[in-house]
Design a protein around this motif. Sequence first.
Motif, PDB file in Angstrom:
ATOM      1  N   ARG A 149     -42.428   3.010 -41.181  1.00 20.77           N
ATOM      2  CA  ARG A 149     -41.661   3.746 -40.170  1.00 20.77           C
ATOM      3  C   ARG A 149     -40.171   3.515 -40.402  1.00 20.77           C
ATOM      4  N   PRO A 187     -46.403  11.120 -40.402  1.00 24.81           N
ATOM      5  CA  PRO A 187     -45.319  11.756 -39.653  1.00 24.81           C
ATOM      6  C   PRO A 187     -43.993  11.709 -40.429  1.00 24.81           C
ATOM      7  N   TYR A 244     -41.730   8.559 -41.192  1.00 29.74           N
ATOM      8  CA  TYR A 244     -42.212   7.466 -42.048  1.00 29.74           C
ATOM      9  C   TYR A 244     -41.799   7.748 -43.485  1.00 29.74           C
ATOM     10  N   ASN A 272     -49.427   6.641 -36.850  1.00 34.50           N
ATOM     11  CA  ASN A 272     -48.537   6.272 -35.733  1.00 34.50           C
ATOM     12  C   ASN A 272     -48.826   4.896 -35.139  1.00 34.50           C
TER      13      ASN A 272
END
Length: 360
Positions: A208, A64, A67, A184
């Motif tokens: 993250r 994602p 990150y 995630n």
Amino acid sequence: MGRVYNFSAGPAVLPEEVLRECAAEMLDYNGTGMSVMEMSHRSKAFEEIINTAEADIRELMGIPANYKVLFLQGGASQQFAMIPMNFMKNKVADYIITGQWAKKAYQEAQIFGQANAIASSADQTFSYIPDCSDLPVSENADYVYICENNTIYGTKFKTLPNTKGKPLIADVSSCFLSEPVDVNKYAMIYGGVQKNVGPAGVVIAIIREDMITEDVLPGTPTMLKYKTHADNNSLYNTPPAYGIYVCGKVFKWLKANGGLAAMKERNEEKAKILYDYLDESKLFKGTVRACDRSLMNVPFVTGNEELDAKFVKEAKAAGFENLKGHRTVGGMRASIYNAMPKKGVEELVKFMKDFESKNM
Ligand SMILES: *Cc1c(COP(=O)(O)O)cnc(C)c1O
């Protein structure tokens, strides 16, 4: 002598196509008139190499946008210190001890704060993964730490631990890019690339963004702050440029071969060939609880040290390299990473069957 079947745990086998491409580009990379080893890490050519590598691993893993992907040095072992230095804000962290690498990370964290071993499989020589569905996660734990695939003992977490809302950090050195992953679920995923991705000298850390702050333990050196590398796109100082270039080629190879879903299928197929034989063999036995078996590292024994040594020696003579088990475990271990062809595993099993018939 031609290429052998290399079952090394790491540094380990790389795709032959990738090695050939590297060889072809050794003297003149893409019309630059120089090797990637010789070029400035600030050059346009290298900028494109590192940016393409990052884009490709993002695509492969579905990373994602929130990150960061960092290319670092110091091996996975340096992360054992960087993780607590950067993340132990409350000076408390929980570790699940499933083998030597997790234990080393746990011991290193003790230098910086209170590291708790909240689960362990040391009681049975790390031959299984403990039930992690309801662990005593510390109220003020800064993170929960696992080694997802245990290179030495051949176990793998098939279900991630219930961290009760705490950030999960995973060392995936020996299962990196071996199957699809839901990024995630992690606050940080990292690994040394020399097991399943590329040459030694590169560590990839996927973190993250909210984890990366200036608020690190006092005294943390500039080079050991994730923020330093995140703010500079892994180009704060000279990165392991050639290694990143080879990793980039492996990412392209993975994409051309169907991505991580296809890799998982291939890896399951390869591992099944070996595990099925171990389950039926009267001579060789797997050492790991069946439900926790790794797809990447397969330890096995005959139960007789002399016979183990004889097997390793004869296998080597027949072109099957690096089958000796880790020095702390004994026996044998076949590491069958992404780049190990199915044929290599089939040939190994054929050789094992033959050895069994001659030595029973
Ligand atoms: C090999 C390995 C390490 C250590 O890697 P270095 O790069 O040599 O520091 C750490 N964790 C796992 C799971 C490994 O397989």
